[in-house]
Write a protein that holds these residues in place. Sequence first.
Motif, PDB file in Angstrom:
ATOM      1  N   ASP A 120       0.819  -1.226   0.000  1.00 32.04           N
ATOM      2  CA  ASP A 120       0.000   0.000   0.000  1.00 32.04           C
ATOM      3  C   ASP A 120       0.849   1.270   0.000  1.00 32.04           C
ATOM      4  N   PHE A 121       2.192   1.123   0.022  1.00 31.62           N
ATOM      5  CA  PHE A 121       3.060   2.296  -0.098  1.00 31.62           C
ATOM      6  C   PHE A 121       3.336   2.639  -1.571  1.00 31.62           C
ATOM      7  N   HIS A 122       3.018   1.707  -2.457  1.00 31.18           N
ATOM      8  CA  HIS A 122       3.329   1.906  -3.878  1.00 31.18           C
ATOM      9  C   HIS A 122       2.677   3.180  -4.448  1.00 31.18           C
ATOM     10  N   PRO A 123       1.383   3.417  -4.185  1.00 30.29           N
ATOM     11  CA  PRO A 123       0.774   4.647  -4.726  1.00 30.29           C
ATOM     12  C   PRO A 123       1.397   5.918  -4.159  1.00 30.29           C
ATOM     13  N   ILE A 124       1.983   5.816  -2.957  1.00 32.16           N
ATOM     14  CA  ILE A 124       2.632   7.008  -2.376  1.00 32.16           C
ATOM     15  C   ILE A 124       3.922   7.301  -3.150  1.00 32.16           C
ATOM     16  N   LEU A 125       4.579   6.252  -3.581  1.00 33.81           N
ATOM     17  CA  LEU A 125       5.848   6.429  -4.308  1.00 33.81           C
ATOM     18  C   LEU A 125       5.642   6.835  -5.765  1.00 33.81           C
TER      19      LEU A 125
ATOM     20  N   MET B 146       0.984  -3.324  -9.824  1.00 32.30           N
ATOM     21  CA  MET B 146       1.405  -3.070 -11.202  1.00 32.30           C
ATOM     22  C   MET B 146       1.849  -1.612 -11.249  1.00 32.30           C
ATOM     23  N   THR B 147       2.411  -1.223 -12.380  1.00 32.23           N
ATOM     24  CA  THR B 147       2.878   0.158 -12.540  1.00 32.23           C
ATOM     25  C   THR B 147       2.191   0.791 -13.746  1.00 32.23           C
ATOM     26  N   PRO B 148       1.650   1.987 -13.621  1.00 32.52           N
ATOM     27  CA  PRO B 148       1.409   2.744 -12.403  1.00 32.52           C
ATOM     28  C   PRO B 148       0.519   1.963 -11.431  1.00 32.52           C
ATOM     29  N   PRO B 149       0.499   2.393 -10.146  1.00 31.71           N
ATOM     30  CA  PRO B 149      -0.298   1.649  -9.168  1.00 31.71           C
ATOM     31  C   PRO B 149      -1.792   1.937  -9.267  1.00 31.71           C
TER      32      PRO B 149
ATOM     33  N   PRO C 299      -8.448  -2.033 -18.042  1.00 32.08           N
ATOM     34  CA  PRO C 299      -9.551  -2.324 -17.113  1.00 32.08           C
ATOM     35  C   PRO C 299      -9.194  -2.156 -15.641  1.00 32.08           C
ATOM     36  N   HIS C 300      -7.938  -2.420 -15.252  1.00 31.26           N
ATOM     37  CA  HIS C 300      -7.696  -2.366 -13.799  1.00 31.26           C
ATOM     38  C   HIS C 300      -7.833  -0.965 -13.231  1.00 31.26           C
ATOM     39  N   TYR C 301      -7.496   0.066 -14.016  1.00 31.75           N
ATOM     40  CA  TYR C 301      -7.681   1.416 -13.471  1.00 31.75           C
ATOM     41  C   TYR C 301      -9.155   1.838 -13.521  1.00 31.75           C
ATOM     42  N   LEU C 302      -9.929   1.165 -14.346  1.00 33.65           N
ATOM     43  CA  LEU C 302     -11.366   1.460 -14.415  1.00 33.65           C
ATOM     44  C   LEU C 302     -12.152   0.744 -13.324  1.00 33.65           C
ATOM     45  N   LEU C 303     -11.650  -0.417 -12.898  1.00 38.16           N
ATOM     46  CA  LEU C 303     -12.495  -1.289 -12.059  1.00 38.16           C
ATOM     47  C   LEU C 303     -11.951  -1.581 -10.676  1.00 38.16           C
ATOM     48  N   LEU C 304     -10.677  -1.347 -10.454  1.00 32.45           N
ATOM     49  CA  LEU C 304     -10.093  -1.654  -9.146  1.00 32.45           C
ATOM     50  C   LEU C 304      -9.575  -0.359  -8.525  1.00 32.45           C
ATOM     51  N   ASN C 305      -9.441  -0.361  -7.197  1.00 31.01           N
ATOM     52  CA  ASN C 305      -8.808   0.804  -6.579  1.00 31.01           C
ATOM     53  C   ASN C 305      -7.803   0.372  -5.523  1.00 31.01           C
ATOM     54  N   LYS C 306      -7.113   1.365  -4.961  1.00 29.94           N
ATOM     55  CA  LYS C 306      -5.948   1.037  -4.118  1.00 29.94           C
ATOM     56  C   LYS C 306      -6.321   0.408  -2.782  1.00 29.94           C
TER      57      LYS C 306
ATOM     58  N   ILE D 141       1.262  11.709 -30.214  1.00 33.40           N
ATOM     59  CA  ILE D 141       1.835  10.586 -29.455  1.00 33.40           C
ATOM     60  C   ILE D 141       0.700   9.804 -28.789  1.00 33.40           C
ATOM     61  N   TYR D 142       1.036   8.595 -28.428  1.00 31.40           N
ATOM     62  CA  TYR D 142       0.064   7.648 -27.857  1.00 31.40           C
ATOM     63  C   TYR D 142       0.466   7.390 -26.410  1.00 31.40           C
ATOM     64  N   ILE D 143      -0.453   7.592 -25.491  1.00 28.71           N
ATOM     65  CA  ILE D 143      -0.185   7.372 -24.065  1.00 28.71           C
ATOM     66  C   ILE D 143      -0.755   6.005 -23.680  1.00 28.71           C
ATOM     67  N   VAL D 144       0.092   5.125 -23.143  1.00 26.00           N
ATOM     68  CA  VAL D 144      -0.413   3.804 -22.725  1.00 26.00           C
ATOM     69  C   VAL D 144      -0.955   3.878 -21.297  1.00 26.00           C
ATOM     70  N   HIS D 145      -1.767   2.977 -20.967  1.00 27.04           N
ATOM     71  CA  HIS D 145      -2.375   2.748 -19.640  1.00 27.04           C
ATOM     72  C   HIS D 145      -2.579   4.005 -18.788  1.00 27.04           C
ATOM     73  N   LEU D 146      -3.372   4.943 -19.283  1.00 29.45           N
ATOM     74  CA  LEU D 146      -3.707   6.132 -18.482  1.00 29.45           C
ATOM     75  C   LEU D 146      -4.395   5.660 -17.197  1.00 29.45           C
ATOM     76  N   SER D 147      -3.951   6.216 -16.049  1.00 27.64           N
ATOM     77  CA  SER D 147      -4.401   5.637 -14.777  1.00 27.64           C
ATOM     78  C   SER D 147      -5.105   6.614 -13.848  1.00 27.64           C
ATOM     79  N   SER D 148      -5.035   7.915 -14.126  1.00 30.03           N
ATOM     80  CA  SER D 148      -5.460   8.848 -13.071  1.00 30.03           C
ATOM     81  C   SER D 148      -6.241  10.041 -13.606  1.00 30.03           C
ATOM     82  N   ARG D 149      -6.930  10.682 -12.646  1.00 27.90           N
ATOM     83  CA  ARG D 149      -7.671  11.907 -12.967  1.00 27.90           C
ATOM     84  C   ARG D 149      -6.694  12.995 -13.402  1.00 27.90           C
ATOM     85  N   GLU D 150      -5.572  13.115 -12.694  1.00 26.66           N
ATOM     86  CA  GLU D 150      -4.577  14.128 -13.065  1.00 26.66           C
ATOM     87  C   GLU D 150      -4.006  13.840 -14.454  1.00 26.66           C
ATOM     88  N   GLY D 151      -3.756  12.566 -14.729  1.00 26.40           N
ATOM     89  CA  GLY D 151      -3.257  12.206 -16.060  1.00 26.40           C
ATOM     90  C   GLY D 151      -4.253  12.623 -17.132  1.00 26.40           C
TER      91      GLY D 151
END
Length: 464
Positions: free
Chosen positions: A211-216, A290-293, A270-277, A240-250
Amino acid sequence: MGSLLIKNGRLVTVEQVQQKDLLVVGEKIKEIKDSFTAEEIPAGCTVIEAEGKYVFPGIIDAHTHYFLQSRNSTTADDFYTGSVSAAFGGVTSFIDYAGQFTGLTLAEANQRRREQAEGETVLDFSLHQCVYSLHPGIKDELAELKESGINNLKIFTTYRKEGYMLAEESWEELFRLARELKLLITVHAEDNQLIEEIWAGHQSRTEFPPDFHPILRPPQTEYRAIIKLGRLAGQLKMPIYIVHLSSREGYQAVKEIRASGGRLIVETVPHYLLLNKDLLQERQAQKYIMTPPLREEADRQALWQGLQEKGIDLIATDHCSFTVEQKLRSNHCREILPGIPGSETLLPLIFSKGVRSGYFDVRRMIDLLSTRPAKVFGLYPEKGSLQVGTDADLVVFDPKKEVRLADARQHSAAGYTPYAGIELQGYPLITIVRGKVIIKDGNFYGKRGSGQFLPAQESSFDQG
Ligand code: URP
Ligand code: ZN
Ligand code: ZN
């Protein structure tokens, strides 16, 4: 030549959904019309009754890492098990990654990767080519690579220690070369400088649990990288093409770059759409590294909104599977092997959670999962369409079939799914690759090594 008639299915393309009969002869779609009479059906033809079912163009997983050898480990799925598990989920083609190796030209490295997949995969495939560093003569190598059927390059803006990061000083030179050769640049976008600063600030700690991964690796790292990359690409007037966008800020960065005239093609998974930290606090939390977390609920919602308002262009998986035993080898979030399985669950999850939940309709889903990846990665219309004369890559999908995802149901060698327990309504029944039924009613009928390399055309996304 064998033939196959899919009767009364609801054929889905980006343009329309229409009930038709679809005839396959050999490897190609031969004819589509309202109804074939008994006399019109070729002798010996296999008939599949598809009343009440959807017929989709085959799903393309544009971001996989099968048989990845990295960090002194090898992924659980090789090209055989990865492609078989993907086929169970309605995937008919995938696009994997070739690394860059000292002593090999890019085309040679790509050829080596191609040979690893050939003879193993049951699905057709294309490749992205990674570039970790530049060297004299790389322009000729890139030209040769393109000639061999590769239409895009992949760079990482992080993973310095692992040797994958393309130094920021090299971005512009590579971008210029790629623009000249019309090779699309795709990017894993996390700002390495910020990641290293945050890491340096935590050196007094002794433990770095999952659970420290998202902090890093906070969302700000994604925001910063997309802004830097997007500005550079904007100055050079190239997409350019951005892979695996994960966040609201992104996603916010994507909107800012586009508002200033930049052109980005954006993928999420799907994991950023369906799972959370929250999952990172569970027992065996390593399974969700996984990366990003994984992010917060607000990030998930922003990504769904991005899909809904067409700010995100396609969905792939970043399938990078390790067994639970491999994942549990470390409890240090920077050392746990990063990545999760996903190809098999891509279509059913996005149908149930995207279409059934009302974020978009089934035509748009086919754009996100099949047509758009085929166009961007130069495989259209042979893949990603239902056009007569093209490859008969098809999925017969039951929109009513109820499935509860469970580790034991999955076919990935990972032996688990991060989506276990999720209830779905809608599941693929039959997967057809170039005219051959390889999955039917939960059974595999394909042949190891039957998949073919797909030479890519230039991206149909305007490279200006
Ligand atoms: O954690 C992940 N995503 N592993 C695969 C490599 C990458 O960064 O895409
Ligand atoms: Zn990545
Ligand atoms: Zn990846």
